[in-house]
Write a protein that holds these residues in place. Structure first.
Motif, PDB file in Angstrom:
ATOM      1  N   ALA A  48       0.898  -1.106  -0.027  1.00 54.22           N
ATOM      2  CA  ALA A  48      -0.115   0.027   0.069  1.00 54.22           C
ATOM      3  C   ALA A  48       0.939   1.077  -0.123  1.00 54.22           C
ATOM      4  N   LYS A  49       0.330   1.998  -0.888  1.00 47.72           N
ATOM      5  CA  LYS A  49       1.117   3.521  -0.914  1.00 47.72           C
ATOM      6  C   LYS A  49       1.028   4.258   0.511  1.00 47.72           C
ATOM      7  N   GLU A  50       2.241   4.536   1.001  1.00 50.91           N
ATOM      8  CA  GLU A  50       2.458   5.590   2.186  1.00 50.91           C
ATOM      9  C   GLU A  50       3.073   6.734   1.960  1.00 50.91           C
ATOM     10  N   SER A  51       2.858   7.693   2.757  1.00 52.93           N
ATOM     11  CA  SER A  51       3.656   8.846   2.516  1.00 52.93           C
ATOM     12  C   SER A  51       5.001   8.689   3.291  1.00 52.93           C
ATOM     13  N   THR A  52       5.980   9.572   2.613  1.00 50.29           N
ATOM     14  CA  THR A  52       7.393   9.452   2.732  1.00 50.29           C
ATOM     15  C   THR A  52       7.574  10.568   4.071  1.00 50.29           C
ATOM     16  N   LEU A  53       6.680  11.438   4.396  1.00 50.54           N
ATOM     17  CA  LEU A  53       7.062  12.319   5.494  1.00 50.54           C
ATOM     18  C   LEU A  53       6.954  11.731   6.617  1.00 50.54           C
ATOM     19  N   CYS A  54       7.816  12.429   7.443  1.00 52.82           N
ATOM     20  CA  CYS A  54       8.089  11.931   8.774  1.00 52.82           C
ATOM     21  C   CYS A  54       8.232  12.721   9.837  1.00 52.82           C
ATOM     22  N   GLY A  55       8.080  12.482  11.317  1.00 55.10           N
ATOM     23  CA  GLY A  55       8.099  13.281  12.246  1.00 55.10           C
ATOM     24  C   GLY A  55       6.844  14.494  12.593  1.00 55.10           C
ATOM     25  N   LEU A  56       5.658  13.563  11.885  1.00 54.90           N
ATOM     26  CA  LEU A  56       4.573  14.499  12.399  1.00 54.90           C
ATOM     27  C   LEU A  56       3.856  14.148  13.350  1.00 54.90           C
ATOM     28  N   ASN A  57       2.898  15.131  13.586  1.00 54.87           N
ATOM     29  CA  ASN A  57       2.114  14.960  14.834  1.00 54.87           C
ATOM     30  C   ASN A  57       1.499  13.440  14.892  1.00 54.87           C
ATOM     31  N   PRO A  58       1.500  12.442  15.795  1.00 57.64           N
ATOM     32  CA  PRO A  58       0.932  11.323  15.875  1.00 57.64           C
ATOM     33  C   PRO A  58      -0.627  11.313  16.059  1.00 57.64           C
ATOM     34  N   CYS A  59      -1.306  12.610  16.341  1.00 58.30           N
ATOM     35  CA  CYS A  59      -2.569  12.658  16.396  1.00 58.30           C
ATOM     36  C   CYS A  59      -3.307  13.032  15.248  1.00 58.30           C
ATOM     37  N   LEU A  60      -2.534  12.891  14.068  1.00 55.35           N
ATOM     38  CA  LEU A  60      -3.123  12.986  12.557  1.00 55.35           C
ATOM     39  C   LEU A  60      -4.170  12.018  12.417  1.00 55.35           C
ATOM     40  N   LYS A  61      -3.525  10.859  12.844  1.00 56.56           N
ATOM     41  CA  LYS A  61      -4.242   9.550  12.576  1.00 56.56           C
ATOM     42  C   LYS A  61      -5.666   9.277  13.372  1.00 56.56           C
ATOM     43  N   CYS A  62      -5.873  10.065  14.284  1.00 55.81           N
ATOM     44  CA  CYS A  62      -7.257  10.073  15.036  1.00 55.81           C
ATOM     45  C   CYS A  62      -7.768  11.045  14.673  1.00 55.81           C
ATOM     46  N   LEU A  63      -7.553  12.267  13.730  1.00 54.63           N
ATOM     47  CA  LEU A  63      -8.482  13.169  13.431  1.00 54.63           C
ATOM     48  C   LEU A  63      -9.657  12.824  12.356  1.00 54.63           C
ATOM     49  N   GLN A  64     -10.749  12.553  12.524  1.00 50.29           N
ATOM     50  CA  GLN A  64     -11.850  12.074  11.590  1.00 50.29           C
ATOM     51  C   GLN A  64     -13.053  12.934  11.437  1.00 50.29           C
ATOM     52  N   PRO A  65     -13.110  13.948  10.935  1.00 50.29           N
ATOM     53  CA  PRO A  65     -12.177  14.323   9.650  1.00 50.29           C
ATOM     54  C   PRO A  65     -11.102  15.331  10.087  1.00 50.29           C
ATOM     55  N   ASP A  66     -10.030  15.273   9.402  1.00 51.77           N
ATOM     56  CA  ASP A  66      -8.930  16.434   9.430  1.00 51.77           C
ATOM     57  C   ASP A  66      -9.330  17.484   8.462  1.00 51.77           C
ATOM     58  N   ILE A  67      -9.627  18.728   9.397  1.00 51.74           N
ATOM     59  CA  ILE A  67      -9.996  19.979   8.691  1.00 51.74           C
ATOM     60  C   ILE A  67      -8.903  20.951   8.536  1.00 51.74           C
ATOM     61  N   LEU A  68      -8.511  21.039   7.025  1.00 58.43           N
ATOM     62  CA  LEU A  68      -7.449  22.310   6.761  1.00 58.43           C
ATOM     63  C   LEU A  68      -8.259  23.455   6.496  1.00 58.43           C
ATOM     64  N   TYR A  69      -8.657  24.139   7.927  1.00 55.27           N
ATOM     65  CA  TYR A  69      -9.410  25.216   7.843  1.00 55.27           C
ATOM     66  C   TYR A  69      -9.023  26.548   6.827  1.00 55.27           C
ATOM     67  N   HIS A  70      -7.799  26.523   6.844  1.00 56.89           N
ATOM     68  CA  HIS A  70      -7.244  27.995   5.824  1.00 56.89           C
ATOM     69  C   HIS A  70      -7.482  27.759   4.302  1.00 56.89           C
ATOM     70  N   LEU A  71      -7.487  26.049   4.186  1.00 54.23           N
ATOM     71  CA  LEU A  71      -7.469  25.697   2.713  1.00 54.23           C
ATOM     72  C   LEU A  71      -8.907  25.562   2.320  1.00 54.23           C
ATOM     73  N   GLY A  72      -9.765  25.560   3.295  1.00 53.78           N
ATOM     74  CA  GLY A  72     -11.177  25.096   2.908  1.00 53.78           C
ATOM     75  C   GLY A  72     -11.389  23.731   2.352  1.00 53.78           C
ATOM     76  N   LEU A  73     -10.646  22.752   3.094  1.00 57.75           N
ATOM     77  CA  LEU A  73     -10.522  21.453   2.641  1.00 57.75           C
ATOM     78  C   LEU A  73     -10.726  20.544   3.781  1.00 57.75           C
TER      79      LEU A  73
END
Length: 378
Positions: A48-73
């Motif tokens: 399965a394809k996974e992101s190569t980014l690292c060191g990110l906030n571990p809580c991102l996986k728990c955000l359902q949904p994750d709101i990118l407020y300033h991008l309107g997405l």
């Protein structure tokens, strides 16, 4: 028609033919790959394809949904892997107009087209903060002015890359700056971002305490972009050097023309000469946050800016708008050449390359579009 005009036309035509040749070769290889996949039953990678980014906030996986407020997405209403999964380059600059123009320019340079009756859609229009245009594998965004503004954008773009499972995206800031000991119109590719104390770190306050993150930029990426400059054909110089990131336009950059000024011309002169002696080539207001946030996420980052004046000779920008507009396009030209080179792997130099070694321009087409209004000048 004069001989010089004929010569210019011939050179321009030869250049355009060469570009078209490279695009056709690359697209032919991509088509061959698609045909081969169809014959093989469109087998997908087992992993399965996974992101190569690292060191990110571990809580991102728990955000359902994750709101990118300033991008309107948000991840509930937008299928990030489907919409943004093919992004390989994220280019950002100060103003919405500049980045929209760059989106059209890079679209032409990498050989993508849209119907003449349509225009690229601002994907982040609902956020009413930034502009965001997608052109195949290239995402173009406006970041506003200063570290606070660009840091907000970067947090949400990095989360976007994570949710979209992008692999090894390259982030590039394109902009303008005040030069230090360089001719106006020179393009500076940053080797390092430093603050007003000449420290290579971005300082933020977290819970009232100072936290510093190294403002590292990718040296090899800077070299690769520099190699796209042609000293024989380009009418400007491109150099690599340190960039000082100030937190405002006037006092933080030792200007004498702000509403307040509590230092002397001699103090200003001494400070700028100190910067020059430390290999600082320019001053702008976003590189610290850009460098720190991209390096923390394991993203290759570069800052490419044109100098619109030499600060050793004055503070106010007196160059005409027409000349400034031409200078602003210089970083865009270099970055577009770099993107084109990466996508097409210099295919115009190797026609005998086998289809298995194809250069892939991204599966996203020319991006989201809508009906175009009357043509506007920048």
């Amino acid at each position: 028609m004069s001989k010089s005009n004929c010569s210019d036309c011939t050179c321009r035509l030869a250049n355009e033919v060469g570009q078209l040749k490279a695009i056709v070769n690359a697209q032919s290889r991509t088509l061959a790959k698609l045909v081969r996949q169809m014959k093989e039953g469109c087998k997908k990678d087992e992993e399965a394809k996974e992101s190569t980014l690292c060191g990110l906030n571990p809580c991102l996986k728990c955000l359902q949904p994750d709101i990118l407020y300033h991008l309107g997405l948000n991840t509930e209403t937008t299928d990030f892997p489907k919409v943004f999964g093919d992004v390989r380059f994220v280019c950002m600059g100060g103003t919405p107009g500049r980045m929209e123009n760059f989106a059209y320019y890079v679209m032409q340079e990498i050989g993508l087209k849209i119907n003449a009756a349509t225009k690229l859609r601002n994907i982040s229009e609902a956020g009413q903060r930034f502009s965001l245009f997608k052109v195949g594998p290239v995402l173009c965004a406006s970041h506003g002015m200063g570290c606070p503004s660009i840091s907000i954008l970067l947090h949400e773009l990095i989360k976007m890359m994570y949710h979209a499972k992008c692999k090894d995206p390259v982030f590039i800031r394109i902009g303008t700056s005040g030069g230090i000991g360089v001719e106006p119109g020179t393009v500076i590719i940053s080797s390092e971002a430093i603050d007003g104390r000449l420290n290579p770190a971005h300082e933020i306050l977290v819970h009232g305490a100072s936290v510093q993150h190294a403002s590292q930029l990718d040296e090899s990426l800077a070299d690769e972009i520099k190699m796209c400059h042609d000293p024989c054909k380009d009418s400007y110089e491109a150099v690599i050097g340190r960039t000082l990131c100030a937190h405002d336009f006037y006092e933080g950059q030792s200007r004498l023309d702000g509403a307040f000024c509590e230092y002397t011309p001699e103090m200003k002169k001494s400070y700028l000469e100190t910067l020059q002696s430390q290999q600082v080539k320019n001053i702008e207001m976003e590189s610290l946050a850009f460098a720190a946030l991209t390096s923390r996420a394991n993203i290759r980052g570069a800052v490419v800016c044109v100098a619109i004046l030499n600060r050793l000779n004055g503070d106010q920008i007196k160059t005409s708008h027409d000349v400034l507009s031409k200078w602003e396009k210089r970083p865009q030209e270099l970055v577009a050449r770099y993107i084109r080179k990466v996508l097409y792997h210099n295919d115009d130099d190797d026609e005998s390359e086998q289809p298995e070694d194809e250069a892939e321009a991204g599966a996203g087409g020319a991006g989201d579009t809508q009906k175009a209004p009357a043509e506007e000048a920048e």
